[in-house]
Design a protein around this motif. Sequence first.
Motif, PDB file in Angstrom:
ATOM      1  N   THR A  68       0.866  -1.187   0.000  1.00 26.39           N
ATOM      2  CA  THR A  68       0.000   0.000   0.000  1.00 26.39           C
ATOM      3  C   THR A  68       0.896   1.227   0.000  1.00 26.39           C
ATOM      4  O   THR A  68       1.963   1.230   0.610  1.00 26.39           O
ATOM      5  N   GLU A  69       0.472   2.259  -0.684  1.00 24.57           N
ATOM      6  CA  GLU A  69       1.298   3.467  -0.812  1.00 24.57           C
ATOM      7  C   GLU A  69       1.088   4.370   0.411  1.00 24.57           C
ATOM      8  O   GLU A  69       0.394   5.386   0.356  1.00 24.57           O
ATOM      9  N   CYS A  70       1.716   3.982   1.512  1.00 26.77           N
ATOM     10  CA  CYS A  70       1.590   4.755   2.755  1.00 26.77           C
ATOM     11  C   CYS A  70       2.962   5.301   3.174  1.00 26.77           C
ATOM     12  O   CYS A  70       3.999   4.800   2.742  1.00 26.77           O
ATOM     13  N   ASP A  71       2.940   6.321   4.052  1.00 27.78           N
ATOM     14  CA  ASP A  71       4.165   7.007   4.460  1.00 27.78           C
ATOM     15  C   ASP A  71       4.970   6.175   5.455  1.00 27.78           C
ATOM     16  O   ASP A  71       4.462   5.243   6.093  1.00 27.78           O
ATOM     17  N   PHE A  72       6.249   6.584   5.606  1.00 26.37           N
ATOM     18  CA  PHE A  72       7.075   6.025   6.666  1.00 26.37           C
ATOM     19  C   PHE A  72       6.456   6.353   8.027  1.00 26.37           C
ATOM     20  O   PHE A  72       5.613   7.254   8.150  1.00 26.37           O
ATOM     21  N   VAL A  73       6.907   5.653   9.038  1.00 23.45           N
ATOM     22  CA  VAL A  73       6.402   5.878  10.401  1.00 23.45           C
ATOM     23  C   VAL A  73       7.443   6.666  11.185  1.00 23.45           C
ATOM     24  O   VAL A  73       8.632   6.356  11.142  1.00 23.45           O
ATOM     25  N   GLY A  74       6.969   7.713  11.897  1.00 23.41           N
ATOM     26  CA  GLY A  74       7.836   8.461  12.792  1.00 23.41           C
ATOM     27  C   GLY A  74       8.376   9.765  12.248  1.00 23.41           C
ATOM     28  O   GLY A  74       8.956  10.553  12.993  1.00 23.41           O
ATOM     29  N   ILE A  75       8.179  10.037  10.948  1.00 21.38           N
ATOM     30  CA  ILE A  75       8.757  11.239  10.356  1.00 21.38           C
ATOM     31  C   ILE A  75       7.734  12.355  10.148  1.00 21.38           C
ATOM     32  O   ILE A  75       8.078  13.533  10.076  1.00 21.38           O
ATOM     33  N   PHE A  76       6.456  11.986  10.050  1.00 19.32           N
ATOM     34  CA  PHE A  76       5.393  12.971   9.873  1.00 19.32           C
ATOM     35  C   PHE A  76       4.473  12.948  11.095  1.00 19.32           C
ATOM     36  O   PHE A  76       4.286  11.905  11.721  1.00 19.32           O
ATOM     37  N   LYS A  77       3.886  14.105  11.356  1.00 18.59           N
ATOM     38  CA  LYS A  77       3.061  14.228  12.563  1.00 18.59           C
ATOM     39  C   LYS A  77       1.726  13.510  12.416  1.00 18.59           C
ATOM     40  O   LYS A  77       1.292  12.796  13.340  1.00 18.59           O
TER      41      LYS A  77
END
Length: 398
Positions: free
Chosen positions: A304-313
Amino acid sequence: TVITIPFNFFSRLPINKIKIKFLNDVFVYHAGKAGIVYHFFIVIIFFLFVYLMTGIIKQKIKLKLKIAAFLMIFPLVVGTVNDVLVGKKIINNIMLLEILCFFFIFTTFAFFFSEDQKNNYTLENMNVQLENLVEKRTKELNQKNLQVEEQNKRLKSDLEMARRVQESLIPFEKFKSIKKLSIATYYCSMEDVGGDFFDIYEINEHETAFLIADVSGHGASAALITSMIKVSFSSHIKNGFLISEIFEKINSDLYPCIGDLWKYFSAILLKIDTKNEVVEYTTAGHPPFLFFKNKTKEILQLRTECDFVGIFKDPKYYSETIKLEINDKIILYTDGVIESRNKEGKIYGIENLIQFFYDNQHLSSNNLVHNLIVDLQYFKRTEKCTDDMALICFEFLK
């Protein structure tokens, strides 16, 4: 030979007298052939002596040449003036040239002998000072080395403790008895501790969650974040959240701690429902996992095209599902697998992994993982971990 050659040369010259204008009178200098040879010989010998004596000044070549040239010309001029004055009968022949030559030889020898002694004394003092300085610096260096060795021992002890703690967080053998699932795992860190991590959590009799994560960077800081992931994942998976919501919860836990440090991690979270035979999954910036469909003998790359964890609020995550059938296999891996390099700089790549999976589809999960590690080591020509690496393979059984 030294005396005879110049003497014979000058004795054949048609020179008996030299006219020199002196005090408005023309003075005839009756030097004679032998006198010219004598003066020439004295000057040459004196020059050679002075040059050799000044040879002790090894680094001052220009000074040596100037002194030798001056002391060669000076007695020649003095000797000539002496002969002129004697010829004019102004003074008696007191052998001024010979006296001066002897005087200069003696004084030159005394001067350079004293300089040589002075230089030797200076060199001895410098040697003593240098030896004392070397001894002092050696002691200081030995003390520093001892301090560094003590620090290294403490650091190695701390890293060994961290390694044991991290290994205790990773379930190597715990979940091999889950019903309807044959599970095999592999973990390897490039350093004593690493940033790759996986966890398997049995939610209930029919549902099992699989998490694999890859923290940016290596070493102790990445390993510390994996322990934070473990705590957060274990906490939220118990409460029955959707797996996409679990990623949001984990991000909320970790972002305040690592968001401003530019530390983050990619991950895959799967939930296997063996009762309803379905897989729910979310990938957060992670390479796709491989799904082998036993019925059609095809291999799917799922993500799934999801963001990394921990870098965005406030990132958003979503999940998808896929039907699970008997003898289907799934491989979860970190990028240390597909980015393994050989000595020529070529990477293993996702294509080789898919081909290996296809060629070994008939193997059990344990044998498949074992053979994959052997294939990677053969490709790299080394058994050493060149990057952090984690791997989970499981097969859905009857």
